[in-house]
Motif scaffolding. Sequence first.
Motif, PDB file in Angstrom:
ATOM      1  N   TYR A   1       0.795  -1.227   0.000  1.00 19.96           N
ATOM      2  CA  TYR A   1       0.000   0.000   0.000  1.00 19.96           C
ATOM      3  C   TYR A   1       0.826   1.275   0.000  1.00 19.96           C
ATOM      4  CZ  TYR A   1      -3.499  -3.463   1.019  1.00 19.96           C
ATOM      5  OH  TYR A   1      -4.289  -4.579   0.956  1.00 19.96           O
TER       6      TYR A   1
ATOM      7  N   ASP B   1      -7.555  -5.576   0.475  1.00 18.06           N
ATOM      8  CA  ASP B   1      -7.623  -5.439  -0.980  1.00 18.06           C
ATOM      9  C   ASP B   1      -9.052  -5.257  -1.473  1.00 18.06           C
ATOM     10  OD1 ASP B   1      -4.889  -5.596  -1.378  1.00 18.06           O
ATOM     11  OD2 ASP B   1      -4.909  -7.709  -1.965  1.00 18.06           O
TER      12      ASP B   1
ATOM     13  N   ASP C   1     -10.309   1.090  -4.256  1.00 16.44           N
ATOM     14  CA  ASP C   1      -8.922   1.309  -4.679  1.00 16.44           C
ATOM     15  C   ASP C   1      -8.341   2.638  -4.233  1.00 16.44           C
ATOM     16  OD1 ASP C   1      -8.832  -1.159  -5.916  1.00 16.44           O
ATOM     17  OD2 ASP C   1      -9.312  -0.356  -7.901  1.00 16.44           O
TER      18      ASP C   1
ATOM     19  N   ARG D   1      -8.681   1.757   4.414  1.00 21.85           N
ATOM     20  CA  ARG D   1      -8.943   0.352   4.073  1.00 21.85           C
ATOM     21  C   ARG D   1      -9.204  -0.467   5.340  1.00 21.85           C
ATOM     22  NH1 ARG D   1      -7.423  -1.643  -0.967  1.00 21.85           N
ATOM     23  NH2 ARG D   1      -6.628  -0.056  -2.368  1.00 21.85           N
TER      24      ARG D   1
END
Length: 92
Positions: A14, A55, A59, A66
């Motif tokens: 990331y 994931d 995005d 996240r």
Amino acid sequence: MDREALEAALADRYGADEGAVRVVARQARDLADSGMIASDFGYPLGVEQVLTNLDDAPDEYALVERWNWWIGSLDVSHGGYERFRVRPDVVE
């Protein structure tokens, strides 16, 4: 869970800064130690499970976003996960 391996994987995947990597890895370790994932899903939480779930977030989300997205999903579906959320003001 190997916190150092998770920190390396998070930084690599990331491109997050050290503070974000450290706090997410700490929360992931606390989540793993709680046994909640094992209890709710039948498997222990490991590095690959964390990465796979992060994931799934949009995005454009940064690492902490996240993490919080995933924790929010777990809290809605199973309850009790909110305590693992990362407050953005604690990321240094």
